[in-house]
Design a protein around this motif. Structure first.
Motif, PDB file in Angstrom:
ATOM      1  N   ASN A 114       0.831  -1.206   0.000  1.00  0.00           N
ATOM      2  CA  ASN A 114       0.000   0.000   0.000  1.00  0.00           C
ATOM      3  C   ASN A 114       0.868   1.260   0.000  1.00  0.00           C
ATOM      4  N   TYR A 115       1.939   1.248   0.786  1.00  0.00           N
ATOM      5  CA  TYR A 115       2.865   2.386   0.794  1.00  0.00           C
ATOM      6  C   TYR A 115       3.520   2.548  -0.575  1.00  0.00           C
ATOM      7  N   TYR A 116       3.960   1.452  -1.184  1.00  0.00           N
ATOM      8  CA  TYR A 116       4.571   1.539  -2.509  1.00  0.00           C
ATOM      9  C   TYR A 116       3.603   2.163  -3.520  1.00  0.00           C
ATOM     10  N   ALA A 117       2.358   1.703  -3.506  1.00  0.00           N
ATOM     11  CA  ALA A 117       1.388   2.126  -4.515  1.00  0.00           C
ATOM     12  C   ALA A 117       0.945   3.573  -4.328  1.00  0.00           C
ATOM     13  N   GLN A 118       0.766   4.004  -3.079  1.00  0.00           N
ATOM     14  CA  GLN A 118       0.169   5.311  -2.819  1.00  0.00           C
ATOM     15  C   GLN A 118       1.167   6.363  -2.354  1.00  0.00           C
ATOM     16  N   GLY A 119       2.348   5.947  -1.924  1.00  0.00           N
ATOM     17  CA  GLY A 119       3.322   6.900  -1.404  1.00  0.00           C
ATOM     18  C   GLY A 119       3.137   7.202   0.063  1.00  0.00           C
ATOM     19  N   VAL A 120       2.038   6.738   0.637  1.00  0.00           N
ATOM     20  CA  VAL A 120       1.764   6.865   2.067  1.00  0.00           C
ATOM     21  C   VAL A 120       1.097   5.573   2.517  1.00  0.00           C
ATOM     22  N   SER A 121       1.157   5.327   3.800  1.00  0.00           N
ATOM     23  CA  SER A 121       0.502   4.144   4.357  1.00  0.00           C
ATOM     24  C   SER A 121      -0.887   4.539   4.837  1.00  0.00           C
ATOM     25  N   SER A 122      -1.911   4.001   4.208  1.00  0.00           N
ATOM     26  CA  SER A 122      -3.293   4.353   4.512  1.00  0.00           C
ATOM     27  C   SER A 122      -3.713   3.848   5.888  1.00  0.00           C
TER      28      SER A 122
END
Length: 369
Positions: free
Chosen positions: A87-95
């Motif tokens: 999720n961090y890789y995909a969005q740049g932040v951890s949701s």
């Protein structure tokens, strides 16, 4: 088991690896579970939106990481660690919502992401493969020649820049990270083939580093210049000097043959631009890697290499690009190499000119043609 095998039938190198992973998991009692169950809370559309990967691809990734982490003490189940990291890789932040689904505290996320990234970086030996056998080299070179008309090319060489934050109060360090585009970055040396598969990724240097210096000190650079991979070229852009193994464009073309060669050179170099744009689109963490310190770039290097591993795996699973894809990544050097073309070794100039005279008597067809 049979259902999963259907999803992997198109995998060239990943299927044998997956069989080995499954065998090892069965032998060891399944580690912490046979499948990444915490991903089951997402339907396929939400899964792709959140992670920019498909379910079979995520299952394969989680199985590989689970095997490597099974003997280590972890803060959470491996499935949950993989979920937060992807999720961090995909969005740049951890949701926060993903953290809650994974049952992971926000305070633990940074350590978990670093742990999983380090493990995925070690997977590069399996999923990032430079052609080392005679047949593999010939196959890659044949496909590139068919694509752009340039023979005996093993790949496209470039440095990829990734934005970071650096303290302006530490002036020397800040200048070291400042690249020629005016922002602070780290850079890694990357090679790809004409299909956009990553063939090599190594080093993580500050953004002002000279591309030629990176090549000269890299493993692949030394191997190529020492002739370990035969009489082949790699395509290089403006930051590199022409050599018997780096093929650059003609700086000041004077005839149709040289213009035609430069057109072919630009065509294959565009593959690298598109590939880097695709990687940064799928893995938005690479758009901003956070604060960096020159003495400790290992964590940044692990994330960069992990995303390159995932890029190759995603291509093998034919994972579609995210909706926002299509960006072309500009290629630009660090500090320019100082040696002018007149100082290039005569044998390199002759080799390039011979190639141009033999292969580029007519214009290179455009992609539309």
């Amino acid at each position: 088991m049979h259902c999963r095998l259907f999803h992997y039938r198109a995998m060239a190198f990943a299927l044998p690896v997956w069989f080995a992973v499954q065998h090892e998991l069965i032998e060891s009692g399944g580690a912490d579970g046979a499948s990444p169950g915490c991903f089951d809370d997402f339907d396929d559309e939400a899964l792709f939106t959140t992670f920019h990967l498909t379910r079979p691809c995520i299952t394969f990734i989680a199985d590989n990481i689970r095997l490597r982490l099974k003997r280590e003490t972890t803060k959470a189940p491996v499935d949950a660690m993989v979920m937060v990291t992807l999720n961090y890789y995909a969005q740049g932040v951890s949701s926060v919502s993903v953290q809650e689904k994974a049952g992971i505290n926000q305070s633990d996320c940074a350590e978990i992401i670093n742990t999983v990234s380090k493990v995925m970086a070690t997977m590069a030996d399996q999923f990032i493969s430079f052609p080392v056998t005679r047949d593999a080299r010939a196959n890659v070179a044949h496909k590139i020649e068919k694509f752009c008309g340039i023979p005996r090319v093993l790949g496209v060489l470039a440095t990829a820049h990734f934005k970071v934050r650096a303290s302006p109060y530490e002036k020397d360090a800040f200048r070291s990270f400042l690249n020629t585009r005016g922002y602070t970055s780290v850079m890694s040396q990357v090679m790809c083939d004409c299909d956009g598969n990553i063939l090599s990724v190594e080093k993580c240097c500050t953004g002002s580093t000279c591309e030629q210096e990176m090549w000269d000190s890299s493993f692949k650079g030394r191997e190529m210049e020492e002739g370990m991979h035969g009489q082949y070229w790699v395509i290089g852009g403006r930051g590199y000097s022409l050599s018997t193994h780096i093929l650059t464009a003609v700086s000041n073309p004077t005839n149709d043959k040289e213009f035609s060669f430069n057109q072919a050179h630009a065509k294959i170099l565009d593959v690298m631009r598109t590939t880097l744009g695709s990687i940064k689109t799928r893995f938005r963490c690479l758009m901003q890697l956070g604060f960096a310190h020159e003495a400790s770039l290992d964590k940044k290097a692990d994330i960069i290499k992990a995303c390159c591993v995932l890029h190759n795996i995603a291509k093998k699973f034919s994972v579609p690009a995210p909706l926002m894809a299509g960006k072309i990544e500009p290629l630009h050097p660090g500090k320019q190499h100082q040696a002018p073309e007149v100082e290039i070794k005569p044998e390199a100039l002759k080799a390039r000119q011979d190639l141009i005279n033999i292969k580029f008597s007519v214009a290179v067809p455009s992609s539309e043609d």
